[in-house]
Design a protein around this motif. Structure first.
Motif, short mmCIF file in Angstrom:
data_model
loop_
_atom_site.label_atom_id
_atom_site.label_comp_id
_atom_site.label_asym_id
_atom_site.label_seq_id
_atom_site.Cartn_x
_atom_site.Cartn_y
_atom_site.Cartn_z
N ALA A 309 0.87 -1.12 -0.01
CA ALA A 309 -0.08 -0.01 0.07
C ALA A 309 0.99 1.28 -0.06
O ALA A 309 0.52 2.45 -0.63
CB ALA A 309 -0.82 -0.17 1.24
N VAL A 310 1.90 1.23 0.65
CA VAL A 310 3.00 2.31 0.60
C VAL A 310 3.47 2.57 -0.77
O VAL A 310 3.52 3.50 -1.27
CB VAL A 310 4.13 2.21 1.65
CG1 VAL A 310 5.25 3.26 1.48
CG2 VAL A 310 3.59 1.92 2.97
N ALA A 311 3.84 1.20 -1.27
CA ALA A 311 4.31 1.53 -2.77
C ALA A 311 3.33 2.05 -3.77
O ALA A 311 3.61 2.93 -4.51
CB ALA A 311 4.87 0.20 -3.38
N VAL A 372 -1.32 16.91 -5.13
CA VAL A 372 -0.09 16.45 -5.07
C VAL A 372 0.03 16.51 -3.44
O VAL A 372 0.59 15.37 -2.98
CB VAL A 372 0.95 17.37 -5.60
CG1 VAL A 372 2.41 17.00 -5.10
CG2 VAL A 372 1.05 17.31 -7.14
N ALA A 373 -0.42 17.31 -2.87
CA ALA A 373 -0.16 17.45 -1.56
C ALA A 373 -1.04 16.19 -0.71
O ALA A 373 -0.88 15.71 0.06
CB ALA A 373 -0.69 18.72 -0.77
N GLN A 374 -2.36 15.96 -1.47
CA GLN A 374 -2.99 14.84 -1.13
C GLN A 374 -2.56 13.67 -1.11
O GLN A 374 -2.56 12.58 -0.27
CB GLN A 374 -4.42 14.78 -1.52
CG GLN A 374 -5.42 13.71 -1.27
CD GLN A 374 -6.64 13.51 -2.36
OE1 GLN A 374 -6.78 14.44 -3.08
NE2 GLN A 374 -7.37 12.66 -2.12
N ALA A 375 -1.78 13.41 -2.34
CA ALA A 375 -0.83 12.19 -2.67
C ALA A 375 0.24 11.86 -1.74
O ALA A 375 0.45 10.97 -1.07
CB ALA A 375 -0.34 12.10 -4.02
N TYR A 379 0.70 9.04 1.08
CA TYR A 379 1.82 8.36 1.43
C TYR A 379 2.21 8.34 2.74
O TYR A 379 2.57 7.09 3.46
CB TYR A 379 3.16 8.96 0.33
CG TYR A 379 4.37 8.27 0.72
CD1 TYR A 379 4.49 6.81 0.18
CD2 TYR A 379 5.08 8.89 1.43
CE1 TYR A 379 5.88 6.29 0.31
CE2 TYR A 379 6.42 8.27 1.62
CZ TYR A 379 6.79 7.03 1.06
OH TYR A 379 8.07 6.39 1.18
N ASP A 380 2.23 9.46 3.55
CA ASP A 380 2.69 9.41 4.79
C ASP A 380 1.72 8.46 5.74
O ASP A 380 2.29 8.00 6.55
CB ASP A 380 2.76 11.10 5.31
CG ASP A 380 3.74 11.76 4.64
OD1 ASP A 380 4.79 11.04 4.10
OD2 ASP A 380 3.57 13.07 4.67
N ALA A 384 2.80 5.41 8.06
CA ALA A 384 2.58 5.02 9.43
C ALA A 384 1.79 3.85 9.56
O ALA A 384 2.07 3.18 10.48
CB ALA A 384 1.82 6.43 9.70
N GLY A 385 1.02 3.47 8.62
CA GLY A 385 0.13 2.33 8.73
C GLY A 385 1.06 1.07 8.63
O GLY A 385 0.84 0.12 9.25
N TYR A 386 2.10 1.14 7.84
CA TYR A 386 3.04 0.19 7.60
C TYR A 386 3.71 -0.22 8.92
O TYR A 386 3.86 -1.18 9.31
CB TYR A 386 3.72 0.35 6.64
CG TYR A 386 5.29 -0.39 6.37
CD1 TYR A 386 4.91 -1.88 6.13
CD2 TYR A 386 6.42 -0.12 6.47
CE1 TYR A 386 6.12 -2.87 5.79
CE2 TYR A 386 7.53 -0.93 6.51
CZ TYR A 386 7.16 -2.32 6.09
OH TYR A 386 8.45 -2.99 6.09
N ARG A 387 4.35 0.84 9.62
CA ARG A 387 5.07 0.85 10.50
C ARG A 387 4.40 0.28 11.73
O ARG A 387 4.80 -0.63 12.53
CB ARG A 387 5.80 2.28 10.88
CG ARG A 387 6.94 2.32 9.92
CD ARG A 387 7.68 3.66 10.26
NE ARG A 387 8.62 4.20 9.12
CZ ARG A 387 8.80 5.17 8.85
NH1 ARG A 387 8.65 6.43 9.37
NH2 ARG A 387 10.22 5.28 8.00
#
Length: 500
Positions: A309-311, A372-375, A379-380, A384-387
């Motif tokens: 999901a991060v990728a 762009v800011a939304q994308a 990503y951030d 955070a969800g991955y970690r």
């Protein structure tokens, strides 16, 4: 050199330049790198745990076979085939694969064909061809056309490539979700099955106890008939017997619930499934190699899904940034147009057009910047969800390691307590038979003995279900970085390891 000849010679060169531009254009947006996570060298609660042994030669996909239960081995494959939650995730994965194919198709030109025929008329005027007049002076005309159109969006800024990367990563995340659904259903089935088998043992213990209580009640009733004991002894013995009967009925109700849950997990209606009672089965605890904490990053499907999901979110940044740049589309069309169909495909009636088209948003009041800011924010959030998923996984492993380690000592103590309670009940019965004590003392020690044995079986069940939870927390059916797909499914998207 004549102009037509010069044009003919330059045309291949121009086409080659356009192809080179389309294939070597720059790709905007950040290249993906997996977010870093601080992983411990070893698990804290693994201290004193049995050492990890190599298990590469064992079928890790069929982790339940380590318990050595043929009935469980026969039930597990039905989860992949018939479980409806798994079927739902399988359909979502197929949908994600189709989106990848759709994104891949964007790299290539689109060819369209059109065939049309019209007939129109007016009350006045004339037409150069194909006209006829009616009695009222109206003019009628026919028009038939056949054409082909070619459109190709050149990926100058990598928007199409980033879109493909986004969909590919999403498909890999969907694949990991599918494997996680399979693993979760398998875990639930194993835990429900072991809970049911433990209930079989506890019910069997109650039934043995009920037979002993019934026999003892008959003895006491005979003694009461001979005026050897008081009526209170008879009432106490009957209360003990009926209480045991009530308890076994409660366990039977619990067993029915687990049987129904197993039926649903293998995709059957509860009325169409039954699991006969069995006692004395060898419910052994398998050896569970713990290994290094870092292996969770490759073995757990929920971590893999979060990382993919991060990728996908990273690629979406490139798609949003590409909106700052113009789109270049090459288009060409050609065909034939005439008033009659029988002379349609002749040279005098042909037409054609070819040329590039640039499209650029000149001013959108900050809409592109906001996208762009939304994308980037998305990503951030994915990072955070991955970690957090990794931390949760580490916590689960530590919890189950600690629980199993402590359960070992608790089981040993409970085993000794049960043996002592059984011996105490035997001695008390002998004392009662010799008239040394009241039956209340017998009932008390018998209840203590039964409770101790029941608690021992409950702890054995807790140990089995916790071992299942630990196996799943360690990744269960994963083999390296490649998940085990349900039966009949094929992985068409690149492996998750390639995306990292």
């Amino acid at each position: 050199m004549p102009a037509p000849l010069l044009t003919a010679r330059l045309r291949p060169l121009a086409l080659a330049c356009l192809l080179a531009l389309a294939t070597t254009g720059c790709t905007v947006g950040p290249d993906y790198r997996r977010p870093t996570v601080d992983m411990p060298v070893a698990y804290k609660e693994a201290a004193g745990w049995k050492p990890a042994t190599p298990s590469d030669d064992q079928p890790r996909a069929a982790w339940w076979t380590r318990y050595g239960d043929p009935t469980l081995d026969a039930l597990m494959p039905q989860v992949e085939i018939s479980n409806q939650n798994v079927a739902q995730y399988a359909a979502q994965y197929a949908q994600a694969q189709a989106l990848v194919s759709q994104a891949r198709a964007g790299f290539f030109p689109t060819l369209t064909g059109t065939v049309s025929g019209t007939r129109s008329g007016s009350g006045s005027g004339s037409y150069a061809t194909g006209t006829s007049s009616s009695a009222s002076g109206a003019r009628v005309s026919n028009e038939v056309s056949a054409s082909l159109g070619l459109s190709w969006e050149l990926d100058l800024w990598g928007k199409l490539r980033r879109t493909y990367e986004e969909q590919q990563a999403s498909a890999e995340a969907s694949l990991a979700d599918l494997v996680n659904a399979v693993l979760s259903a398998q875990s639930s089935l194993a835990q429900d099955y072991f809970s049911l088998r433990i209930l079989d043992e506890r019910i069997d213990l109650y039934e043995q106890t009920i037979r002993a209580y019934a026999q003892y009640l008959r003895v006491i009733e005979n003694k009461y008939a001979d005026s050897q004991v008081s009526r209170a002894d008879v009432a106490q013995a009957r209360n003990q017997l009926e209480s045991a009967k009530a308890s076994v009925q409660d366990l039977a109700w619990q067993r029915a619930q687990y049987e129904h849950a197993i039926a649903i997990l293998i995709g059957k209606a509860p009325a169409a499934f039954s699991l006969p009672r069995a006692t004395g089965t060898a419910l052994r605890l398998p050896d569970i190699p713990v290994g290094l904490a870092s292996t969770l990053l490759e073995r757990r499907p929920d971590i893999a899904a979060a990382e993919r999901a991060v990728a996908s979110a990273n690629a979406a940044i490139g798609v949003a940034i590409a909106a700052y740049f113009p789109d270049l589309t090459l288009s060409a069309s050609g065909g034939f147009e005439n008033s009659s169909a029988h002379k349609l495909f002749t040279v005098p009636y042909r037409f054609w057009s070819i040329g590039p088209s640039f499209s650029q948003t000149l001013f959108d009041f900050g809409a592109t910047q906001a996208q762009v800011a939304q994308a980037r924010a998305s990503y951030d959030a994915a990072v955070a969800g991955y970690r957090q998923t990794v931390l949760t996984a580490l916590g689960e492993v530590e919890d189950y390691l600690a629980k199993l380690r402590i359960l070992d000592g608790e089981l040993a103590s409970q085993q000794r307590a049960a043996e002592a309670a059984i011996e105490s009940a035997r001695v008390t019965r002998d004392q009662y038979d010799e008239g040394m004590i009241d039956y209340l003392d017998v009932a008390t020690t018998e209840a203590t003995s039964l409770s101790a044995q029941q608690s021992l079986w409950q702890l054995k069940g807790t140990q089995l279900t916790t071992s299942v939870q630990l196996i799943v927390a360690l990744g269960g059916g994963w083999n390296g970085t490649n998940p085990t797909l349900p039966a009949g499914m094929q992985q068409e998207t690149p492996g998750m390891a390639q995306g990292r």
